[in-house]
Motif scaffolding. Sequence first.
Motif, mmCIF file in Angstrom:
data_model
loop_
_atom_site.group_PDB
_atom_site.id
_atom_site.type_symbol
_atom_site.label_atom_id
_atom_site.label_comp_id
_atom_site.label_asym_id
_atom_site.label_seq_id
_atom_site.Cartn_x
_atom_site.Cartn_y
_atom_site.Cartn_z
ATOM 1 N N TYR A 52 123.141 6.411 81.479
ATOM 2 C CA TYR A 52 121.707 6.674 81.671
ATOM 3 C C TYR A 52 120.859 5.917 80.653
ATOM 4 O O TYR A 52 119.822 5.340 80.995
ATOM 5 N N ILE A 53 121.301 5.891 79.396
ATOM 6 C CA ILE A 53 120.508 5.262 78.337
ATOM 7 C C ILE A 53 120.389 3.760 78.561
ATOM 8 O O ILE A 53 119.349 3.156 78.250
ATOM 9 N N TYR A 74 120.014 12.154 85.996
ATOM 10 C CA TYR A 74 120.833 12.447 84.815
ATOM 11 C C TYR A 74 120.999 13.952 84.617
ATOM 12 O O TYR A 74 122.107 14.446 84.351
ATOM 13 N N TYR A 76 119.990 13.708 72.854
ATOM 14 C CA TYR A 76 120.528 12.417 72.436
ATOM 15 C C TYR A 76 119.890 11.265 73.209
ATOM 16 O O TYR A 76 119.514 10.238 72.624
ATOM 17 N N SER A 77 119.736 11.450 74.505
ATOM 18 C CA SER A 77 119.114 10.396 75.323
ATOM 19 C C SER A 77 117.636 10.233 74.965
ATOM 20 O O SER A 77 117.130 9.105 74.909
ATOM 21 N N MET A 106 123.062 16.486 75.262
ATOM 22 C CA MET A 106 123.024 15.150 75.850
ATOM 23 C C MET A 106 121.591 14.702 76.141
ATOM 24 O O MET A 106 121.250 13.529 75.985
ATOM 25 N N ASN A 107 120.751 15.663 76.530
ATOM 26 C CA ASN A 107 119.362 15.318 76.817
ATOM 27 C C ASN A 107 118.620 14.913 75.549
ATOM 28 O O ASN A 107 117.862 13.936 75.536
ATOM 29 N N LEU A 157 124.567 16.222 84.870
ATOM 30 C CA LEU A 157 125.031 17.058 83.765
ATOM 31 C C LEU A 157 125.172 18.515 84.190
ATOM 32 O O LEU A 157 126.151 19.195 83.826
ATOM 33 N N THR A 174 125.690 9.963 79.713
ATOM 34 C CA THR A 174 124.555 9.688 78.829
ATOM 35 C C THR A 174 124.457 8.204 78.510
ATOM 36 O O THR A 174 123.356 7.631 78.541
ATOM 37 N N ASN A 175 125.569 7.573 78.210
ATOM 38 C CA ASN A 175 125.544 6.132 77.913
ATOM 39 C C ASN A 175 125.106 5.324 79.131
ATOM 40 O O ASN A 175 124.361 4.334 79.000
ATOM 41 N N ASN A 211 115.717 10.182 85.177
ATOM 42 C CA ASN A 211 115.864 11.382 84.353
ATOM 43 C C ASN A 211 116.348 12.572 85.191
ATOM 44 O O ASN A 211 117.221 13.338 84.756
#
Length: 396
Positions: free
Chosen positions: A169-170, A235, A287-288, A284-285, A239, A166-167, A232
């Motif tokens: 990807y963000i 990601y 959060y992103s 996680m989605n 996951l 996630t980090n 996206n």
Amino acid sequence: LFIFLVLLIVCAQIAKLYRELFITSWSKTRKDLISTPHDVSVEKHEDGMNNYYTYIKISLIGIFCNFLIDFIISRIQINCLRTLHETMITKLIKAPINLFHDIVPIGQILNRLTKDLELIHQIIFQIMKFLRSNFSLIMSMYVCYSYNPYSLLVSPGLVIIGILLTNHYISSARNLHRLHRVSYSPILTILTESIKGAETIRTAGTEVYMREKIYRRLDDHFGVHLYCEGTNKWYRIMLNSCSQVFFGLIVGYIIMNKENFTAQAIGLILQYATTLNEQLVMTMNFYSQIEVSMVCLERCEAYTTIPGEKEGGMKSNPQNKTKKLDSKVTSDDIDYITWPTKGKIRFDNFTARYRKETPVVLSKLNLEIKPGEKMGIVGRTGSGKSTIALSIGRLI
């Protein structure tokens, strides 16, 4: 209020978990009921009705908690958006014409008030969904651990991998989302200018040029959109791959130790193992999405800090603030200390420019217009006639 919402979410998730554990226990009792004699089955039938009423009570508690959560979030969302929108409109109305409206494209303003507010509309719900997914993830881990203690060795590693993905990807998605929003503003600007200046465009015969200009802006926008969708999808695939590994380990453990589990327990474990995969991806989605959507909140927040023009001119009497709009204005309603009593205009060594970085357009102008005097200003194009009029109205 936030703590109260968290408590409601915890109660709703506990009610959901207890309901599903209760169904598992009830189905096992129902299986024993079929194999018991008739006289004993009558008593167990009464127990079955009590279980039915208990299940209804647990379901009603969960429904009530979820209703309160959605109701409170809806009210918070409406109030926040109304306050943000009113603040932005107020700042835009009071923004200086020469320092803001003359240099900011209309498409950017429309983009802030439409698409950005639409995405901010989803942030609060995404935060609540993120909290719900977190508690659902914890409940799923608890159920899997209660039947398979070895799952506790794999679950933290799965969560850590999800956080690292996630980090990663963000770090790129936030900048891509900002480019996506920035590239949308020129499209609105060109469309607005084309509609207003349709006659001029047709007269000058520049239809092809304007059409190609719009196509270039659309290509830029959808090019960034393609990168956003591609990152996206990558990601989500990563996951899902990590979560499927955990699900495979759970299924393998059940197959190797199937004699230690009942059919109801296996069904419950598989259900929560699947839920764990889904909730991990959703957590996680969400959060992103929250991190990426904060770009829109940052862009709208910038419009709430636009410096406004200086207050001045006529001031109303504080004692008459309750006066109706359709009532007649009297002399008591005007503060004559700040309102001129004579129409006298005087320029004394006046120098002006439109902005600090622009050149001087009026230099050392000396002019006096007496009360009741009519005057005409004559000059060639660009000599400063309009600038004098704008200076009187403090528009520059």
